[in-house]
Design an enzyme around this catalytic site. Structure first.
Site, PDB file in Angstrom:
ATOM      1  N   GLY A  44      -0.906   7.004   0.344  1.00 34.61           N
ATOM      2  CA  GLY A  44      -0.559   8.379   0.671  1.00 34.61           C
ATOM      3  C   GLY A  44      -1.697   9.214   1.222  1.00 34.61           C
ATOM      4  CB  SER A  68       1.602   7.113   6.741  1.00 35.48           C
ATOM      5  OG  SER A  68       1.698   6.936   5.337  1.00 35.48           O
ATOM      6  CG  ASN A 126      -1.588   1.262   1.537  1.00 38.22           C
ATOM      7  OD1 ASN A 126      -1.480   2.238   0.798  1.00 38.22           O
ATOM      8  ND2 ASN A 126      -2.328   1.288   2.637  1.00 38.22           N
TER       9      ASN A 126
END
Length: 206
Positions: A116, A179, A113
């Protein structure tokens, strides 16, 4: 049947296959009586878990990233999840990284994945959750992040906006500072900025 459906879906790119599958699952589970058919297939005897002042009907939940904008909550609840986490959501809408950004690893039965933080923004999610006729015992979590264009020095502002807008429509928050697809985001994991963000958000929560 599964092999046939899988082979057809694998003709599509992963992101398109995701949306295609979930849109059709939502249509199917919106038909009167269909959820009651699937319920015994996916929901075993409840195994309640009490954490953070909440009672989860079972400990198996869906993490953030799958239903970023709260599109499929009731359709996913039909699969027996004890809780569903929406997001990651940001104050303003953002498109995320350029496509392709989701990649299959068939041998590992996995995905990579690199989305964003693509999402429609906190206002859209709040409105959807306000209108949602969700199962009474379903716990909904809100995974919150900062916009890509927001400087880390003022990142707290983005998290505060998300908490303010979602406070009445989710049961718990997850603060996303991990992230790798948002430049500089993981700098917020350092002790000083992370302590400041968590302290200020907890003060607002209280």
């Amino acid at each position: 049947m599964y092999s046939l459906v899988k082979s057809l879906l694998f003709q599509l790119d992963p992101e398109t296959a995701h949306h295609f599958s979930m849109q059709n699952w939502r249509r199917l589970t919106s038909v009167i009586g269909v959820r009651s058919i699937f319920k015994p297939m996916f929901q075993s005897q409840d195994f309640p878990v009490k954490k953070m002042g909440l009672t989860f009907r079972n400990p198996v939940g869906l993490a953030a990233g799958f239903d970023k904008n709260g599109d499929y909550i009731n359709a996913l609840a039909a699969l027996g999840f004890g809780f569903i986490e929406v997001g990651t959501i940001t104050p303003m809408p953002q498109p995320g990284n350029p496509k392709p950004r989701l990649f299959r690893l068939p041998k590992d039965q996995a995905l990579i994945n690199r989305m964003g933080f693509n999402n429609l923004g906190v206002d859209v999610l709040r409105d959807r959750l306000e209108r949602l006729d969700k199962p009474e015992d379903l716990i909904i979590g809100g995974n919150i992040g900062k916009n890509k264009v927001t400087d880390n020095k003022v990142a707290l502002r983005d998290y505060e906006i998300c908490v303010r807008e979602l406070h009445e429509v989710v049961d718990y928050f997850v603060v996303n500072v991990s992230s790798p697809n948002t430049p500089g985001l993981r700098e917020l994991q350092e002790k000083e900025p992370l302590t400041r963000i968590c302290t200020e958000l907890q003060n607002r929560n209280q």
